[in-house]
Enzyme design. Sequence first.
Site, short mmCIF file in Angstrom:
data_model
loop_
_atom_site.label_atom_id
_atom_site.label_comp_id
_atom_site.label_asym_id
_atom_site.label_seq_id
_atom_site.Cartn_x
_atom_site.Cartn_y
_atom_site.Cartn_z
N GLU A 220 8.94 -14.98 -9.70
CA GLU A 220 8.10 -13.64 -9.38
C GLU A 220 7.62 -12.68 -10.91
OE1 GLU A 220 10.36 -11.98 -5.85
OE2 GLU A 220 11.52 -12.02 -7.08
N ARG B 257 4.30 -0.12 -4.54
CA ARG B 257 3.68 -0.93 -3.05
C ARG B 257 2.78 -1.52 -2.73
NH1 ARG B 257 7.27 1.55 0.73
NH2 ARG B 257 5.79 1.32 2.37
N GLU C 218 18.32 -17.59 -5.49
CA GLU C 218 18.07 -16.46 -5.74
C GLU C 218 17.66 -16.23 -7.67
OE1 GLU C 218 17.12 -13.66 -5.18
OE2 GLU C 218 17.00 -12.12 -5.88
N CYS D 90 0.88 -1.18 0.05
CA CYS D 90 -0.01 -0.32 0.13
C CYS D 90 0.92 1.54 -0.03
CB CYS D 90 -0.96 0.03 1.33
SG CYS D 90 -1.43 -1.25 1.47
N LYS E 276 13.46 -15.42 -8.76
CA LYS E 276 13.12 -14.25 -9.54
C LYS E 276 12.27 -15.02 -10.83
CE LYS E 276 14.43 -11.12 -8.15
NZ LYS E 276 14.42 -11.23 -7.50
N ASN F 98 -2.11 2.55 5.38
CA ASN F 98 -1.28 1.20 4.98
C ASN F 98 -1.09 0.22 6.59
OD1 ASN F 98 0.84 -0.24 3.98
ND2 ASN F 98 2.02 1.25 4.38
N GLY F 99 -1.13 -0.84 6.34
CA GLY F 99 -1.22 -1.32 7.86
C GLY F 99 -2.35 -2.40 8.21
N TRP G 11 -2.45 -2.52 -1.97
CA TRP G 11 -1.69 -4.27 -1.94
C TRP G 11 -3.39 -5.01 -0.70
CZ3 TRP G 11 -0.01 -8.39 1.80
CH2 TRP G 11 0.62 -9.18 1.34
N HIS H 144 18.95 -36.70 -3.62
CA HIS H 144 18.08 -36.70 -2.69
C HIS H 144 16.20 -36.38 -3.31
CE1 HIS H 144 21.48 -38.36 -1.05
NE2 HIS H 144 21.79 -36.99 -1.25
N LYS I 178 6.86 -4.57 -3.35
CA LYS I 178 7.89 -4.42 -3.16
C LYS I 178 7.99 -4.48 -1.53
CE LYS I 178 11.64 -3.15 -4.82
NZ LYS I 178 12.56 -3.85 -5.14
#
Length: 611
Positions: A491, A27, A484, A2, A488, A100-101, A74, A507, A606
């Site tokens: 995402e 955001r 990573e 947000c 990427k 926001n929260g 968000w 394994h 983000k």
Amino acid sequence: MCGIVGYIGPQQAAPICLSGLKRMEYRGYDSAGLCILQDGTLHIGKKAGKVAEMEREVDVAAMTGTIGIGHTRWATHGVPNDVNAHPHSDASGAIALVHNGIIENYLTIKKKLLHAGYAFVSDTDSEVLAVFIGMLYDQLHDFELAVRTALSEVEGTFGVVVMSAHDPDMLIAARRGSPLLLGVGQNEYVIASDASAVISHTRQVVYLHENEMAIVTRHDGFHTKTIHNEETHSVVEQIEFELDAIEKSGFDHFMLKEIYEQPNTFHDGFRGRLLVDEGNVRLGGLQAVADKLKHARRIIITACGTSWHAGLAGEYIIEQLAKIPVEVEYASEFRYRDPIIYSDDIVIAISQSGETADTLAAIREAKRKGATVIGFVNVVGSTIARETDAGVYLHAGPEIGVASTKAFTSQLCVLTQFALYMGRMRDLDARTGKEIAAGLAALPSLIHRCLEQGPAVQAIALAYAKATNFLYLGRGVNFPAALEGALKLKEISYIHAEGYPAAEMKHGPIALIDENMPVVFIAPKDEIYDKVISNIQEVRARNGTVIAIASEDDTSIDAVADHVIRIPETLPILTPVLASIPLQLLAYYIAVERGCNVDMPRNLAKSVTVE
Ligand code: G6P
């Protein structure tokens, strides 16, 4: 997570709030909305979807007025539809807010309000706060007091901007756990979740502290106090970055721009710090805790997402150079498991945004238990940067693409310098120190050479863009780089991808391998090269496709890999930096080929300022 914005001043508020929302859209982009005070009445326009959709559906030009608020969401409570979009207003429609929260006790408050006869139109916790403030206003007839009283009763987190038709020349902003800053211009103010929404109006900002609120008026300036009504002293600070740092500058996406910025951002991470001739590092931000660092017996790194991957690479690097045990913890796990922390532990929080709620909670827990807490953070003035005992900024500049790229390599840059600094404080000899420092100093130009592989990586990306699964394998310090790389890809392209230590493949993941499974190996010429080649053979024997990230001069790998992406030679502990560049490009080009929104991938945000 947000983005919220507010404007009060002589100009039209709607376009300013709108451009602020566009800047902060990374955001969250589930819905967007504005509220403008026009002829004594609050006018709200909001819509599910991205800011552009709201702009299409809402006649923003018709929303005239010089005070307003905006929100890009968000979703946490309530699906992302029009009704749940912010701003939310109270029962009378005279008070509106953006939030926001998470209001954790919203159900308790909602029950009371329902009992008192108030009704709700949305499923959000934020509407409960708006209605609550409205009810208190009806009783107290004082806008500021109503906001303050409500905020002191809510549990959870908030960055909030509230406006009222009863007080047409006032905005009230407050924060707890979510970032919020006040841009101070010439007789005008812009309140926003981050500096990117403010910089085109002013560089002068006041960062609000925990439980602090700003009462911003059109004619009498602003003042700050706690939500418990104690006056606070606010410091006006300067935004350091330039406007072009938050623009695409000719690139198709922020992510691509940020990938290509890495020769510079990596350099900025060690500029003025690295002492190549001495084989050492000067980290001014750690001066205050130098003694603690010297005597520390253990380091705990805590972070989330990409930053956690950097932390994992940090474990290998720090243990190798400084010979001090390192543990790497997901912040979200660490905080809830009553971790064993000694007073001579060093806890390092790694965070691009400096606002990640889990990481913040983890450092608070570590501080409470007496550890020395340091932060490797990108966003200057962010909450984690302020709450840590000491720290080192990444200096990567604003990162807008939701998938983190340049911040990751800058985190590796700072972690390696930290390892070198700790090592030289202990037993690391000057010769090795010089080798590491020279290796770091050479990386910007080597990153540049990796970027020249762009077209070759793009060709591979086109060939595999339709794959449904990918495996990423690496060993040692390249295992975190494999994690990573996989992150990427998932995402931004929504292809399922897993990162694994190459030798662990046998394994379990080996069962997945067939002719439809591309496997990306990070296989530089190092002391475990031969072992990785054996792992490659195991994949080939099962008809898997091998894409190898290999050393520039390694010609023998061509015989076992279907595709080879070359990276220049560097010290083994620095390879993750170089290996990451083609992995970022691979994910980027695959996502573009699949028609995905690279900069705003679905469901992600983000900066995750909720738990
Ligand atoms: C979110 C972002 C990730 C990021 C993580 C940690 O999930 O989408 O890209 O790595 O948060 O963020 P931080 O700002 O603490 O590094």
